[in-house]
Design a protein around this motif. Sequence first.
Motif, short mmCIF file in Angstrom:
data_model
loop_
_atom_site.label_atom_id
_atom_site.label_comp_id
_atom_site.label_asym_id
_atom_site.label_seq_id
_atom_site.Cartn_x
_atom_site.Cartn_y
_atom_site.Cartn_z
N PRO A 21 88.03 2.70 49.50
CA PRO A 21 87.67 2.68 48.07
C PRO A 21 86.33 2.02 47.81
O PRO A 21 85.84 1.22 48.62
N ASP A 22 85.76 2.36 46.68
CA ASP A 22 84.50 1.74 46.26
C ASP A 22 84.65 0.22 46.27
O ASP A 22 85.68 -0.32 45.86
N GLY A 23 83.60 -0.46 46.73
CA GLY A 23 83.62 -1.91 46.71
C GLY A 23 84.21 -2.55 47.94
O GLY A 23 84.17 -3.78 48.08
N THR A 24 84.80 -1.75 48.84
CA THR A 24 85.33 -2.31 50.08
C THR A 24 84.24 -3.10 50.80
O THR A 24 83.08 -2.69 50.85
N ILE A 25 84.62 -4.22 51.38
CA ILE A 25 83.68 -5.05 52.15
C ILE A 25 83.92 -4.79 53.64
O ILE A 25 85.00 -5.09 54.16
N HIS A 26 82.92 -4.20 54.29
CA HIS A 26 83.02 -3.89 55.71
C HIS A 26 82.30 -4.97 56.51
O HIS A 26 81.08 -5.12 56.40
N VAL A 27 83.05 -5.72 57.29
CA VAL A 27 82.47 -6.74 58.16
C VAL A 27 82.32 -6.12 59.55
O VAL A 27 83.30 -5.73 60.18
N ALA A 28 81.09 -6.00 60.01
CA ALA A 28 80.80 -5.37 61.30
C ALA A 28 80.14 -6.39 62.21
O ALA A 28 79.10 -6.96 61.86
N VAL A 29 80.75 -6.62 63.37
CA VAL A 29 80.23 -7.64 64.29
C VAL A 29 80.18 -7.08 65.71
O VAL A 29 81.17 -7.11 66.44
N VAL A 30 79.05 -6.53 66.05
CA VAL A 30 78.69 -6.21 67.43
C VAL A 30 77.35 -6.91 67.57
O VAL A 30 76.33 -6.40 67.10
N ASP A 31 77.34 -8.06 68.18
CA ASP A 31 76.26 -9.02 67.93
C ASP A 31 75.73 -9.69 69.19
O ASP A 31 75.90 -10.90 69.38
N PRO A 32 75.08 -8.92 70.07
CA PRO A 32 74.55 -9.54 71.29
C PRO A 32 73.50 -10.61 71.02
O PRO A 32 73.24 -11.45 71.88
N GLY A 33 72.90 -10.61 69.82
CA GLY A 33 71.89 -11.61 69.48
C GLY A 33 72.43 -12.82 68.75
O GLY A 33 71.66 -13.60 68.19
N VAL A 34 73.75 -13.02 68.75
CA VAL A 34 74.34 -14.14 68.03
C VAL A 34 73.71 -15.46 68.50
O VAL A 34 73.51 -15.68 69.68
N GLY A 35 73.40 -16.31 67.52
CA GLY A 35 72.80 -17.61 67.84
C GLY A 35 71.29 -17.58 67.97
O GLY A 35 70.65 -18.62 68.11
N SER A 36 70.69 -16.37 67.90
CA SER A 36 69.23 -16.25 67.99
C SER A 36 68.65 -16.24 66.58
O SER A 36 69.32 -16.57 65.61
N ARG A 37 67.40 -15.79 66.46
CA ARG A 37 66.74 -15.74 65.16
C ARG A 37 67.04 -14.45 64.40
O ARG A 37 66.46 -14.24 63.32
N ARG A 38 67.92 -13.61 64.90
CA ARG A 38 68.24 -12.37 64.18
C ARG A 38 68.88 -12.75 62.83
O ARG A 38 69.58 -13.73 62.71
N ARG A 39 68.64 -11.93 61.82
CA ARG A 39 69.10 -12.24 60.48
C ARG A 39 70.58 -11.89 60.32
O ARG A 39 71.09 -10.95 60.93
N ALA A 40 71.24 -12.66 59.48
CA ALA A 40 72.59 -12.34 59.02
C ALA A 40 72.47 -11.88 57.58
O ALA A 40 71.77 -12.50 56.78
N VAL A 41 73.16 -10.78 57.22
CA VAL A 41 72.94 -10.17 55.91
C VAL A 41 74.25 -9.78 55.24
O VAL A 41 75.28 -9.56 55.89
N ALA A 42 74.16 -9.67 53.92
CA ALA A 42 75.18 -9.02 53.10
C ALA A 42 74.46 -7.94 52.31
O ALA A 42 73.38 -8.20 51.75
N ALA A 43 75.05 -6.75 52.25
CA ALA A 43 74.33 -5.62 51.66
C ALA A 43 75.26 -4.75 50.82
O ALA A 43 76.44 -4.59 51.15
N GLU A 44 74.69 -4.21 49.76
CA GLU A 44 75.34 -3.15 49.00
C GLU A 44 74.63 -1.84 49.35
O GLU A 44 73.43 -1.70 49.11
#
Length: 270
Positions: free
Chosen positions: A65-88
Amino acid sequence: MSANLAPPITLLTDFGMQDTYVAEMHGVIAGLAPNVRVIDLTHAILPQNIRQGALALADAVEAFPDGTIHVAVVDPGVGSRRRAVAAEIGRWRFVGPDNGLLTGVLRRWPRQRVVSLTNPQFFRAAVSRTFHGRDIFAPVAAHWAAGVALDAFGNPLETPLIQLDWPSPTRGDHCLTGQVLAIDHFGNLLTDLTVDLLSTHVPSGAASVTVLVGEQCVGPIVGAYSERPGQLLALVGSHGRLEIAVESGSAAKQLQLGVGATVVVQWSHS
């Protein structure tokens, strides 16, 4: 959806189910937003395979449904300077690393608003450098589902999100050439040749349409697996992609082909 019922949160990761990582994300969300339903999209993405995660996410979101929040974590760069984001994006909301996981979604639906996750007020008190899924992404999703405004999580991100180099099919003389993007649980070869491309480029009055994968002639496009019992076949699957399959078998094993294999749809005129 009822106005009193919050949209669900989905989880897509490469964590597998052997360890406690997925359950810990569920636990964090349950503690912050106990009335929000959490749906496991998949945790079987191959380790660090961002492209596979991006494809699975893009293929699945329309079922929600509209508005569902999809959390996607395939993150080989975790802990680095890669950005963490929330997006519409499109009709849905997304939380995760800015590493290309949203490529497939961004190619199909318009970006609305994006923020960089910089406000620790919405993180867990102790943030591990190796588990942002639990300590940043899960709590942000829970707070968002509970009604916190997007802007509260950080500053607007005006620069483009990272996108993978995504293959594009090519049109030739009486043919379309694409490639295998992924292999599903059944061994079906999922391609980048979509039903929209086929309907646009393959003439409705073509005398014959034939699919080839690698050097193997698969035959015409059929409507269901049962139309070629036990045989290699090509059809448009439930996500609108041309698939190469074997009824009650595995095309990947039979053909010994994988991601990147060339797929050609060719036709002739009467």
